[in-house]
Structures are given as C-alpha cells and as structure tokens.
Design a protein around this motif. Structure first.
Motif, PDB file in Angstrom:
ATOM      1  N   ASN A 247      -6.277   3.548  -8.846  1.00 14.31           N
ATOM      2  CA  ASN A 247      -6.795   3.090  -7.551  1.00 14.31           C
ATOM      3  C   ASN A 247      -7.110   1.602  -7.522  1.00 14.31           C
ATOM      4  O   ASN A 247      -7.848   1.136  -6.668  1.00 14.31           O
ATOM      5  CB  ASN A 247      -8.038   3.908  -7.162  1.00 14.31           C
ATOM      6  CG  ASN A 247      -9.118   3.864  -8.213  1.00 14.31           C
ATOM      7  OD1 ASN A 247      -8.942   3.237  -9.252  1.00 14.31           O
ATOM      8  ND2 ASN A 247     -10.226   4.521  -7.976  1.00 14.31           N
ATOM      9  N   LEU A 248      -6.561   0.852  -8.478  1.00 13.65           N
ATOM     10  CA  LEU A 248      -6.827  -0.590  -8.471  1.00 13.65           C
ATOM     11  C   LEU A 248      -5.664  -1.367  -7.855  1.00 13.65           C
ATOM     12  O   LEU A 248      -5.595  -2.582  -7.970  1.00 13.65           O
ATOM     13  CB  LEU A 248      -7.095  -1.090  -9.895  1.00 13.65           C
ATOM     14  CG  LEU A 248      -8.314  -0.476 -10.588  1.00 13.65           C
ATOM     15  CD1 LEU A 248      -8.485  -1.064 -11.973  1.00 13.65           C
ATOM     16  CD2 LEU A 248      -9.573  -0.718  -9.767  1.00 13.65           C
ATOM     17  N   SER A 249      -4.738  -0.664  -7.240  1.00 12.70           N
ATOM     18  CA  SER A 249      -3.524  -1.231  -6.628  1.00 12.70           C
ATOM     19  C   SER A 249      -2.882  -2.314  -7.495  1.00 12.70           C
ATOM     20  O   SER A 249      -2.619  -3.418  -7.046  1.00 12.70           O
ATOM     21  CB  SER A 249      -3.769  -1.731  -5.202  1.00 12.70           C
ATOM     22  OG  SER A 249      -5.032  -2.328  -5.070  1.00 12.70           O
TER      23      SER A 249
ATOM     24  N   ARG B 165       1.165   4.083  -2.943  1.00 13.86           N
ATOM     25  CA  ARG B 165       1.019   5.495  -2.677  1.00 13.86           C
ATOM     26  C   ARG B 165       2.285   6.213  -3.136  1.00 13.86           C
ATOM     27  O   ARG B 165       2.227   7.299  -3.702  1.00 13.86           O
ATOM     28  CB  ARG B 165       0.796   5.722  -1.186  1.00 13.86           C
ATOM     29  CG  ARG B 165       0.439   7.137  -0.911  1.00 13.86           C
ATOM     30  CD  ARG B 165      -0.093   7.309   0.488  1.00 13.86           C
ATOM     31  NE  ARG B 165      -0.151   8.723   0.764  1.00 13.86           N
ATOM     32  CZ  ARG B 165      -1.131   9.498   0.405  1.00 13.86           C
ATOM     33  NH1 ARG B 165      -2.171   8.987  -0.206  1.00 13.86           N
ATOM     34  NH2 ARG B 165      -1.122  10.783   0.667  1.00 13.86           N
TER      35      ARG B 165
ATOM     36  N   SER C 293      -6.496 -10.806 -15.709  1.00 15.83           N
ATOM     37  CA  SER C 293      -7.203  -9.736 -15.011  1.00 15.83           C
ATOM     38  C   SER C 293      -6.215  -8.806 -14.312  1.00 15.83           C
ATOM     39  O   SER C 293      -6.474  -7.623 -14.169  1.00 15.83           O
ATOM     40  CB  SER C 293      -8.252 -10.311 -14.051  1.00 15.83           C
ATOM     41  OG  SER C 293      -7.677 -10.599 -12.816  1.00 15.83           O
TER      42      SER C 293
ATOM     43  N   ARG D 120       0.836  -1.190   0.000  1.00 18.21           N
ATOM     44  CA  ARG D 120       0.000   0.000   0.000  1.00 18.21           C
ATOM     45  C   ARG D 120       0.874   1.243   0.000  1.00 18.21           C
ATOM     46  O   ARG D 120       0.622   2.195  -0.712  1.00 18.21           O
ATOM     47  CB  ARG D 120      -0.913  -0.034   1.218  1.00 18.21           C
ATOM     48  CG  ARG D 120      -2.158   0.716   1.018  1.00 18.21           C
ATOM     49  CD  ARG D 120      -3.267   0.266   1.923  1.00 18.21           C
ATOM     50  NE  ARG D 120      -2.875   0.185   3.296  1.00 18.21           N
ATOM     51  CZ  ARG D 120      -3.281  -0.766   4.118  1.00 18.21           C
ATOM     52  NH1 ARG D 120      -4.065  -1.700   3.675  1.00 18.21           N
ATOM     53  NH2 ARG D 120      -2.920  -0.766   5.364  1.00 18.21           N
TER      54      ARG D 120
ATOM     55  N   GLY E  93     -16.343   9.542 -12.917  1.00 19.11           N
ATOM     56  CA  GLY E  93     -15.840   9.078 -11.627  1.00 19.11           C
ATOM     57  C   GLY E  93     -16.017   7.573 -11.513  1.00 19.11           C
ATOM     58  O   GLY E  93     -17.044   7.042 -11.942  1.00 19.11           O
ATOM     59  N   GLU E  94     -15.017   6.887 -10.994  1.00 21.66           N
ATOM     60  CA  GLU E  94     -15.052   5.422 -10.845  1.00 21.66           C
ATOM     61  C   GLU E  94     -15.439   4.759 -12.174  1.00 21.66           C
ATOM     62  O   GLU E  94     -14.751   4.994 -13.146  1.00 21.66           O
ATOM     63  CB  GLU E  94     -16.013   5.021  -9.720  1.00 21.66           C
ATOM     64  CG  GLU E  94     -15.528   5.459  -8.342  1.00 21.66           C
ATOM     65  CD  GLU E  94     -14.252   4.742  -7.891  1.00 21.66           C
ATOM     66  OE1 GLU E  94     -14.221   3.522  -7.889  1.00 21.66           O
ATOM     67  OE2 GLU E  94     -13.285   5.427  -7.558  1.00 21.66           O
ATOM     68  N   ASN E  95     -16.556   4.008 -12.238  1.00 17.97           N
ATOM     69  CA  ASN E  95     -16.863   3.387 -13.527  1.00 17.97           C
ATOM     70  C   ASN E  95     -17.840   4.185 -14.377  1.00 17.97           C
ATOM     71  O   ASN E  95     -18.413   3.677 -15.325  1.00 17.97           O
ATOM     72  CB  ASN E  95     -17.321   1.932 -13.364  1.00 17.97           C
ATOM     73  CG  ASN E  95     -18.498   1.805 -12.444  1.00 17.97           C
ATOM     74  OD1 ASN E  95     -18.960   2.815 -11.913  1.00 17.97           O
ATOM     75  ND2 ASN E  95     -18.981   0.598 -12.250  1.00 17.97           N
ATOM     76  N   THR E  96     -18.038   5.467 -14.023  1.00 12.16           N
ATOM     77  CA  THR E  96     -18.709   6.398 -14.932  1.00 12.16           C
ATOM     78  C   THR E  96     -17.601   7.111 -15.703  1.00 12.16           C
ATOM     79  O   THR E  96     -16.779   7.781 -15.098  1.00 12.16           O
ATOM     80  CB  THR E  96     -19.534   7.429 -14.149  1.00 12.16           C
ATOM     81  OG1 THR E  96     -20.455   6.735 -13.329  1.00 12.16           O
ATOM     82  CG2 THR E  96     -20.286   8.336 -15.087  1.00 12.16           C
TER      83      THR E  96
ATOM     84  N   PRO F 297     -11.268   2.052 -12.936  1.00 11.30           N
ATOM     85  CA  PRO F 297     -12.320   1.032 -12.901  1.00 11.30           C
ATOM     86  C   PRO F 297     -13.082   0.930 -14.221  1.00 11.30           C
ATOM     87  O   PRO F 297     -13.455  -0.160 -14.647  1.00 11.30           O
ATOM     88  CB  PRO F 297     -13.257   1.506 -11.787  1.00 11.30           C
ATOM     89  CG  PRO F 297     -12.418   2.382 -10.936  1.00 11.30           C
ATOM     90  CD  PRO F 297     -11.434   3.038 -11.850  1.00 11.30           C
TER      91      PRO F 297
ATOM     92  N   ALA G 138     -10.824  -0.886 -16.826  1.00 10.45           N
ATOM     93  CA  ALA G 138     -10.717  -2.312 -16.494  1.00 10.45           C
ATOM     94  C   ALA G 138     -12.036  -3.026 -16.774  1.00 10.45           C
ATOM     95  O   ALA G 138     -12.054  -4.135 -17.314  1.00 10.45           O
ATOM     96  CB  ALA G 138     -10.321  -2.475 -15.034  1.00 10.45           C
ATOM     97  N   THR G 139     -13.166  -2.373 -16.440  1.00  9.76           N
ATOM     98  CA  THR G 139     -14.469  -2.990 -16.689  1.00  9.76           C
ATOM     99  C   THR G 139     -14.697  -3.195 -18.180  1.00  9.76           C
ATOM    100  O   THR G 139     -15.181  -4.249 -18.607  1.00  9.76           O
ATOM    101  CB  THR G 139     -15.606  -2.105 -16.152  1.00  9.76           C
ATOM    102  OG1 THR G 139     -15.288  -1.719 -14.834  1.00  9.76           O
ATOM    103  CG2 THR G 139     -16.913  -2.845 -16.151  1.00  9.76           C
TER     104      THR G 139
ATOM    105  N   ARG H 179      -6.009  -4.716 -14.935  1.00 12.68           N
ATOM    106  CA  ARG H 179      -5.949  -3.708 -13.871  1.00 12.68           C
ATOM    107  C   ARG H 179      -4.703  -2.853 -14.018  1.00 12.68           C
ATOM    108  O   ARG H 179      -4.730  -1.640 -13.825  1.00 12.68           O
ATOM    109  CB  ARG H 179      -5.961  -4.386 -12.498  1.00 12.68           C
ATOM    110  CG  ARG H 179      -7.324  -4.902 -12.114  1.00 12.68           C
ATOM    111  CD  ARG H 179      -7.396  -5.240 -10.648  1.00 12.68           C
ATOM    112  NE  ARG H 179      -6.625  -6.420 -10.331  1.00 12.68           N
ATOM    113  CZ  ARG H 179      -5.647  -6.451  -9.435  1.00 12.68           C
ATOM    114  NH1 ARG H 179      -5.319  -5.364  -8.781  1.00 12.68           N
ATOM    115  NH2 ARG H 179      -5.003  -7.574  -9.192  1.00 12.68           N
TER     116      ARG H 179
END
Lengths: 414, 215
Positions: free
Chosen positions: A303-305, A63, A382, A59, A241-244, A351, A354-355, A386
C-alpha cells in the motif's frame, strides 16, 4: 492619451454639466496580457491534466498489480511463484520438495491444485513413493482468482495426462468455501479429496498446547497490571496492521531477542518498552514460542504505491551497484526467515518494513547483528525502501506453524 | 451610472459560472462515487465519540488526510494510503484538518487498535511518550476508590497512577476510543477513487512542466 486631446477641444463646462463617461478603447497591451493569460491558463490546464491522468494511471496500475498481475499464460506465473521450490521442470527437490510431474495428487484435476494453492500444506506427504515433511504456504493472499486458475490449469496440463482448464469463477467459489480452512494437514487430509493418491503417512498431533501456558495467555489476551495485552495491538492472531508488525509465524528466538532488546533499551519504541519492562527472560521466550506457532492469513498489502518490480529485484537479486545483497540471501528463500537472527519478511506490513529500514538508516534502530542492516538501509533510497517493503508485503505468509526456518523447511529429509 | 443592466448581467454570469465550476461540477463528480466496499457507517457509540472528537477540537492538531508519496512519507509512517473522496462518505462534517502538530489519524484504528492503549494515552500522553506535547484529558475519566463491575480500568504506569484507588474511563472517553478504533481506511483504493493528485511526478512529467507549475 486620446482623452486628453479631446478634453481641450471641448468648451468650458457650464453649471448644468452632467459628468459622463467617455468611451475609450481598451489599450492594446491589456488585450495582449489577457490573451497571454488565457493561453497560459489553457496550457496549465492541459499540463496538469497530463499529471492527473498520470497519477490516475499510476493508481490503476498499482491496483492492477495487486489484483491481477498480467503475466500472460500460467507458465510465467508458475516460474515466478512455484519454480524456486518445485523447479521449472516440476521435478521438485529430492528429499525436500515433492515433485509435481507425475504426482498422484494431480489425478484430482486443476480443482485440487487450486485448493492446495489456496490453503497450503503442512506436514508429511507421500508423493511417487517418497515421503516429504515440509510446509507449503497458502497463496490465497498473494494471488488472485484468475492467477490461481491459470497456475492450476498450467500445472495439470503440463505435469499430468488428464489436465483441464479451470475457470476463475470456480476459484472464487473455492476461496469463499475455504476461507477459514487453514492448511491441509499433510497428505492424509489431501488423500480424502484426491482418491488417486497412495496411502499417506499420519499427521502428527500439533504441539500448539505446549506454548499456550496460562501466563502466556494472560499476557497475550488480558495484559498484566500496568501493561496492555499483546493482542490488543498485534491482533488476536498476531497479524498486526500498518506499522504494527505481524508476529504470526515469526521465529521464536528473534521475537524473544526483540522483547529483551526493548526491555534493555537497545531497541527503541516507547509503547513496547513499557510492555517489555516487566517481562522475565522465561516470559519473553515463551511469548516468542507462542507467536511463532500462530498461523494467520496475510492481511498485508503493498500500500505504499511503490515500484513492485524494483522491490522484487532487490529482494531476489539485490543491487550490486549500490552494494545491496538480495534480501533472500540472509532472510531465506521466499523471505520466510532463518532462525534465530534473520526474521521472516514475507507478508510483513509494508509501512512497518519501510519504517524499520528508515530507522536503521537513521541510526534509531541498531540491534542487528554486525550492523548489517544499517549498511544496507543506508545504501537504499527512500523509493527503494518503499519498493522492497511493498514487494515483501505482497508475498504469502510463513507457512510453518512451528519454529521452522526456511533452512529447516528445505533440509527436512523426512 | 448608466448601462447597469449589462454590468449586472455580466456580474451574475461570472458568479453563476464560478458556482457551476467550483460547486456544482465538483459536487456532481463527488456524488457519483459509491460507498467503498470496505467502509461501514459509524455505530451509535462511534458517532458519539466523533462528537467528542469535534468538541475537543482534535482537528486543530490532527489531520485526517494521508498524502501521496510524492508529497510526504505518510505511507511509511503507517498513516495509510492517500485518501480519496469516497473515504469520507459518512463524515459530516469531515475532519480533514490542516495542522499536523500530531500525527494524521485517518487510519489510527488500523495501526493502534488497542482500546487500553488509547485510554492510557488520552488520560496522560506522557505516561507513554515522555516527549509528547499532546494535552492530557483527565476530565474524561473518573477517579474511584473501587472499580465497579462494568467499569473499564485505565492501565497506568506507577509514576502516573493515583496513590489510592483506580482511574476508570468515563462514557465520553470510551466513545472517543470507539471512534478512534473505527478510523480505518486501509481497504484498497476504490478504482473510481477521486483525488486531487496535484503535480504527480513520473517519467513523463518532465522538468519543464514542473518549472511551469511553480510559476
């Protein structure tokens, strides 16, 4: 065993007999089991402790990559972020990318370089007597204060005579100051800061107003009857934002095609299918144009580490062992997209990317030309999906406020 | 029974030890965390919405604890980064949940920020997703012949719209949506983020340690 023998030795109990508990030693096997359990427990604790440190390190490392890529001197950062366009020797590309070596802009010192990195430049600029008209992205979201300071120092020290070192705290101050400044409007605005620059060409009035008709404004901000407004999910600036997904700066034709595909049912997404159902071809086209003109700072983050180095490899070089070409061969240098078929990928939310890769691999999305994306996505594990999504999210957003593709940006002779 | 004194002392000692290790030590560990820079306390409306969330029992089907990539592809689903303890400083009681009949909601405000979308979806989930098994909450809404000036009209596809008049959002629905919009923990993980990482998979976690872990 011991108890039974002793029992026979005793006389018969009389009536006053009070039962009592005899002392008998704990059998040895119990000791062994207890000791074994204790050792096992201690080992487990030690073992999970290792895992916890591992995850913690992971982590912290994530960062660290986000906030301070430890790449040593500014030179490495320059090669990684600048040299694809400005060339490693800082000579730029004739007719397309202005040179840094001997540029009048550098007369303003590292301070001005930091300002340019934070804001980006749009439109015409004259450097060493030659005119350029391209777009430099803002690196505010992609680089931290320390990195910008190091690049700015490196650039002025290497490519000009009067170079000095810049302090990261100064960059932090500039970042606050310039938060909403947007791109420099060509060399004209830049010349106000760097007095060493020669007279600059005029910045043309932007064509924003054209795309913003009343219909489009209603669709974007108010919604219409039985559909929701675009901005209510994708944000006022199309930043998503995120998966939008982020729409700002995306190619107009690509956006129009996606809206048409949602309407025709060739691309699946329940919410978007409802929204697109009532749109005419003219409306999808003007919505595409509108979002392509938007410019918004990147709010995406890796943010998918995942492994950013692997992501970078896939994006820049591909992996031929898997039969996967580099993302940027089709999607343009720096992932800024190539109209009309290849969308911009840079600064897209991880996201979402990746989606989409997963839906292509699984067959839920199949509207890519020639089925290219299906093949590529299926070849990626996968973790790879990511990784590449995270890397793309860490890039600066598309700089152009127009439908300019990367191709156009780099072949713009005037 | 004799020797009850040492027995009870031992029992109390075990209890005290367990309390120390399972309650006091973790409590101190969690209390030491600061409020993350990107997190704000709920407003009054959001807090009321939170009460509606609790009252409706949303927690039975929706968790609020995105997992790490080792455990589930929550990040790719857009549910957000793995949560850490300090993400919940303003949640009392927390709504972690255990069931995932529906999606995780800790970051629903980031991926679905639209108020109108949420109102439609709460009034009738099947208006958007024909396969959805989420219950509808029409009792949070009002059916009116004529919307008043400060009413929020719910956008509905013709198939689900009332034959006459309009559907407007009630106060509970608006509060609930305000709360859902506030569910956004997408700021970067605090460096002192506290999280049970379980068995992290990485290069140094070799096969043998994984086997032991299963035992």
């Amino acid at each position: 065993m011991f108890g039974r023998n002793r029992k026979h030795d005793q006389p018969r109990p009389d009536e006053n007999f009070e039962p009592y508990e005899e002392f008998s030693g704990i059998p040895m096997p119990v000791y062994w089991i207890a000791i074994a359990l204790a050792i096992w427990g201690a080992l487990m604790l030690y073992d999970t402790g290792k895992d916890v440190t591992l995850a913690q390190d992971d982590r912290v490392e994530d960062r660290a990559v986000q906030v301070s890529a430890d790449l040593g001197e500014g030179g490495n950062l320059f090669v990684a972020n600048c040299s694809t366009c400005h060339q490693p020797d800082g000579q730029g590309l004739r007719g397309a990318v202005p040179p840094l070596a001997g540029s009048e802009v550098l007369g303003g010192g590292p301070d001005i370089v930091a300002r340019i990195l934070l804001r980006g430049i749009d439109g015409p600029i004259r450097v060493r007597g030659e005119d350029f008209d391209g777009h430099m992205p803002s690196f505010a979201s992609a680089l931290n204060d320390d990195e910008i300071a190091r690049i700015a120092s490196y650039v002025t020290l290497t490519f000009s005579e009067a170079g000095t070192k810049l302090d990261p705290s100064r960059v932090a101050k500039l970042r606050d100051e310039l938060a909403d400044a947007g791109s420099f409007e060509g060399g004209a605005e830049l010349a106000k800061l760097a007095t060493s620059m020669s007279p600059q060409p005029l910045y043309p009035v932007p064509k924003m107003a054209d795309a913003m008709t009343a219909t489009v404004r209603d669709l974007v901000f108010v919604g219409r009857g039985d559909v929701w407004a675009c901005a209510s999910c994708h944000g006022d600036l199309g930043q998503g934002g995120e998966n939008t997904p982020r729409l700002a700066g995306q190619s107009a034709d690509y956006l129009a095609k996606q809206l048409n595909d949602f309407r025709d049912g060739t691309r699946n997404n329940e919410s978007m299918q409802i929204v697109a159902a009532g749109l005419s071809d003219a409306e999808t086209a003007s919505l595409g144009t509108y979002f392509s003109t938007l410019r918004a700072p990147s709010n995406a983050s890796p943010n998918l580490s995942a492994d950013l180095a692997r992501g970078e490899q896939l994006a820049l070089r591909g992996d031929w062992a898997l039969g996967v070409p580099a993302c940027f061969t089709c999607h343009g240098s720096s992932g800024f997209g190539v109209a009309p078929d290849f969308p911009a990928l840079s600064a897209q939310h991880a996201p979402y990317t990746a989606t989409q890769l997963a839906t292509w691999a699984g067959g839920d999305r199949q509207n890519s030309p020639l089925g290219l994306m299906r093949q590529i996505s299926q070849a990626l594990s996968s973790e790879d999906r990511r990784a590449v999504a995270d890397y793309l999210a860490s890039l600066p957003p598309v700089p152009a406020g127009q439908t300019a593709s990367a191709e156009e940006a780099t072949s713009n002779v005037n | 029974m004799n020797r009850y004194l040492p027995l009870s002392i031992l029992a109390l000692a075990i209890l005290a030890f367990a309390t120390l290790m399972l309650v006091i030590a973790p409590g101190m560990q969690i209390d030491a965390r600061s409020v993350p820079a990107g997190l704000r306390d709920y407003t009054e409306a959001q807090q009321r919405g939170r009460d509606v969330y609790v009252a409706m029992g949303c927690v039975y089907c929706h968790s609020q604890q995105p997992r790490s990539p080792d455990q589930a592809p929550d990040g790719e689903r857009g549910w957000g980064r793995p949560s850490v303890a300090s993400d919940y400083v303003f949640d009392a009681p927390h709504q972690l949940g255990t069931m995932r009949t529906g999606p995780d909601l800790l970051n629903v405000g980031a991926r679905l920020p639209s108020e109108d979308w949420h109102l439609t979806h709460l009034y009738q989930p099947r208006a958007i997703f024909d396969w959805s098994i989420m219950p509808a909450y029409p009792f949070l809404f009002e059916h009116k012949q004529q919307a008043e000036t400060d009413d929020t009209i719910v956008i509905l596809p013709p198939a689900y719209a009332p034959e006459d008049g309009v559907v407007v959002a009630g106060p509970d629905a608006l509060d609930l949506v305000a709360y859902l919009q506030a569910l956004d923990r997408t700021y970067p993980t605090p460096t002192d983020g506290l999280r049970d990482d379980g068995y992290a998979s990485g290069p140094s976690a070799d096969a043998s340690s994984v086997e032991e872990g299963d035992g």
